[in-house]
Design a protein around this motif. Structure first.
Motif, PDB file in Angstrom:
ATOM      1  N   TRP A  92       0.842  -1.186   0.000  1.00 54.31           N
ATOM      2  CA  TRP A  92       0.000   0.000   0.000  1.00 54.31           C
ATOM      3  C   TRP A  92       0.879   1.238   0.000  1.00 54.31           C
ATOM      4  N   CYS A  93       0.630   2.148  -0.909  1.00 52.53           N
ATOM      5  CA  CYS A  93       1.354   3.404  -0.980  1.00 52.53           C
ATOM      6  C   CYS A  93       0.463   4.505  -0.426  1.00 52.53           C
ATOM      7  N   CYS A  94       0.878   5.074   0.711  1.00 57.59           N
ATOM      8  CA  CYS A  94       0.093   6.132   1.351  1.00 57.59           C
ATOM      9  C   CYS A  94       0.046   7.386   0.486  1.00 57.59           C
ATOM     10  N   ASP A 145       4.551  -5.587  -6.797  1.00 62.77           N
ATOM     11  CA  ASP A 145       5.839  -5.908  -6.196  1.00 62.77           C
ATOM     12  C   ASP A 145       7.005  -5.281  -6.961  1.00 62.77           C
ATOM     13  N   ILE A 146       6.874  -5.179  -8.299  1.00 60.92           N
ATOM     14  CA  ILE A 146       7.985  -4.634  -9.078  1.00 60.92           C
ATOM     15  C   ILE A 146       8.122  -3.128  -8.928  1.00 60.92           C
ATOM     16  N   GLU A 147       7.119  -2.484  -8.304  1.00 62.37           N
ATOM     17  CA  GLU A 147       7.184  -1.041  -8.081  1.00 62.37           C
ATOM     18  C   GLU A 147       7.695  -0.698  -6.682  1.00 62.37           C
ATOM     19  N   VAL A 148       8.019  -1.704  -5.894  1.00 56.14           N
ATOM     20  CA  VAL A 148       8.470  -1.506  -4.514  1.00 56.14           C
ATOM     21  C   VAL A 148       9.984  -1.580  -4.462  1.00 56.14           C
ATOM     22  N   GLU A 149      10.574  -0.617  -3.793  1.00 59.73           N
ATOM     23  CA  GLU A 149      12.018  -0.655  -3.555  1.00 59.73           C
ATOM     24  C   GLU A 149      12.243  -1.320  -2.204  1.00 59.73           C
ATOM     25  N   HIS A 150      12.757  -2.539  -2.221  1.00 57.28           N
ATOM     26  CA  HIS A 150      12.983  -3.288  -0.988  1.00 57.28           C
ATOM     27  C   HIS A 150      14.319  -2.881  -0.375  1.00 57.28           C
ATOM     28  N   LEU A 151      14.291  -2.536   0.892  1.00 61.57           N
ATOM     29  CA  LEU A 151      15.498  -2.156   1.605  1.00 61.57           C
ATOM     30  C   LEU A 151      15.611  -2.978   2.877  1.00 61.57           C
ATOM     31  N   GLU A 152      16.791  -3.493   3.167  1.00 58.85           N
ATOM     32  CA  GLU A 152      17.052  -4.173   4.429  1.00 58.85           C
ATOM     33  C   GLU A 152      17.649  -3.140   5.387  1.00 58.85           C
ATOM     34  N   LEU A 153      16.965  -2.909   6.499  1.00 59.54           N
ATOM     35  CA  LEU A 153      17.432  -1.926   7.476  1.00 59.54           C
ATOM     36  C   LEU A 153      17.956  -2.640   8.705  1.00 59.54           C
TER      37      LEU A 153
END
Length: 145
Positions: free
Chosen positions: A60-62, A70-78
């Protein structure tokens, strides 16, 4: 606005899949001239059992107020709490921090502690649910906070 901001990325994704289209005639399915037809198509597909609704995790994009793929999400490991710039926000947003908040139980000297990564949603809370078989919370069944 969303289509304009993301169109280059979407087109790049389409080109990577091998699409060969007339890019000069590109349009967005929810633009006013096509919105009714798009809704009608989804209703027909749903009624035909080709599109379904289900309970599962969505992105969900606020800012867009919409689900994104899923392909529009930038996944980051924090590794720790981190402040990041987010499209649609003037200030950096903190990620990776878990806030705890205690709700006082009415008529009891007790509280229920909940944890959230989104403290801004606390003011919209209308209920707290506990597992009915969890003995730690049995004394709270039917109580008000």
């Amino acid at each position: 606005k969303w289509a304009e901001e993301c169109s280059a990325r979407i087109c790049d994704q389409l080109k990577k899949t091998g699409c060969s289209v007339d890019w000069d005639r590109m349009s967005f399915s929810l633009d006013p001239p096509r919105r009714a037809a798009t809704v009608e198509a989804f209703v027909r597909l749903f009624n035909a059992g080709k599109v379904s609704r289900s309970m599962r995790l969505v992105n969900w994009c606020c800012s867009l107020r919409s689900a994104i793929s899923d392909i529009e999400v930038e996944h980051l490991e924090l590794e720790k709490a981190t402040r990041l710039r987010v499209p649609g926000y003037d200030k950096e947003v903190e990620f990776g921090y878990l806030y705890e908040f205690a709700y006082k139980v009415t008529d009891l000297e007790a509280e229920v502690v909940v944890a959230t990564t989104r403290p801004e949603t606390i003011l919209g809370d209308t209920a707290v649910a506990v597992h009915p078989d969890d003995p730690r919370y049995r004394h709270l069944h039917g109580k008000r906070l």
